[in-house]
Design an enzyme around this catalytic site. Sequence first.
Site, PDB file in Angstrom:
ATOM      1  N   LYS A   1       0.821  -1.209   0.000  1.00 57.17           N
ATOM      2  CA  LYS A   1       0.000   0.000   0.000  1.00 57.17           C
ATOM      3  C   LYS A   1       0.855   1.259   0.000  1.00 57.17           C
ATOM      4  CE  LYS A   1      -0.506   0.151   5.048  1.00 57.17           C
ATOM      5  NZ  LYS A   1      -1.473   0.208   6.162  1.00 57.17           N
TER       6      LYS A   1
ATOM      7  N   ARG B   1     -10.097  -0.379  15.770  1.00 59.01           N
ATOM      8  CA  ARG B   1      -9.952   0.532  14.635  1.00 59.01           C
ATOM      9  C   ARG B   1     -10.913   0.117  13.529  1.00 59.01           C
ATOM     10  NH1 ARG B   1      -4.236   1.098  11.501  1.00 59.01           N
ATOM     11  NH2 ARG B   1      -4.772  -1.061  10.923  1.00 59.01           N
TER      12      ARG B   1
ATOM     13  N   TYR C   1      17.331  30.631   3.682  1.00 61.06           N
ATOM     14  CA  TYR C   1      16.331  31.454   4.362  1.00 61.06           C
ATOM     15  C   TYR C   1      16.690  31.662   5.828  1.00 61.06           C
ATOM     16  CZ  TYR C   1      13.092  30.895   0.419  1.00 61.06           C
ATOM     17  OH  TYR C   1      12.498  30.936  -0.810  1.00 61.06           O
TER      18      TYR C   1
END
Length: 337
Positions: free
Chosen positions: A33, A118, A246
């Site tokens: 997955k 779950r 930055y």
Amino acid sequence: MSEIRLNKKAYIHNLMQISNKAGGKERVMLVLKDNAYGHGAKLIAAAASEFGIKFCAVKSQSEALEIQRNFEKILILSHIANGDEDQNFIYAINDMKGLNRIKRGTRIHLVIDTNMHRNGLKFSELEAAFGPIKERGLALEGAYTHFRASDEMNADYFVQRQNFKEAKAEILRLCEKFAMPHPIFHSHNSAALERFGEFDDDMVRVGIAQHGYAQFDDSLNLKPVLSLWAQKVSERVLKAGQCVGYGAKFCADKDINIATYDLGYGDGLLRYAGDGELPLANGKAMLGKMSMDSFSCEDAGEWVCVFDDANVWARYFDTINYDILVKLSPNIKRKFV
């Protein structure tokens, strides 16, 4: 152009270790997955198929379609039943509603909630589940659970394993009652496979271990598969007192040769803000804040390996290796080496 290099020898080594522990290739279901945990589903599926793995699991039907030709069976874990299921795939049933919404005749695996709370059917729902399974001609090919803490030294694993044992017995009883074939059972994830030597299921269901990351111990002698590389965009001498990037987060205390490389948080990396030291694979530190599409470090040549062990970045960002890997942009080129 940045790229991900996959060590095929390491991947095959991991599959061999997993298969040996599981009792054979035929007992291994690979979880691919989320782009195979960021490694690249198409490449990983091809290598797994070449090795001899026949069964995999993915998140969605769109993921299954991408690698359909590589496996005999594909289980879709997170599908929301809609009546338009593909008979070439197997679908996880995560609650009772799914049994009545899924297309008639669909191949299914029941998810059993053994204490994770779950997804899945409760033990008390199993008998009621067999009504729609039988009436709607659903093909019950498997049942499984998921361990919530198989990588932790507590009693949770043993409680869930016992609960699943009882659920399996009940499912087999109901199969006899409703004159249905016996399904296969699977529960052991990567950590459970590493931790325990005896299995009373038909298959193991392994995700992160195939990519070289142990979740409990290093008993399988796994080897990380993925390394992330960035290519040089430019180079310069940063003079003593000059700052790069930055916010001028890094300022040189002596003249150093630095380079900018073409990888940043826009490519799925967690953003390094210049605090503390985040080492690259060569031991040198990233310098200054990471930009969206680039970062700076001491000049390491045309290519620099950002990491070859996701645990290094996971420790710095106080997260897990899954989090580092799965976020890697699918736009980054991937190749086996």
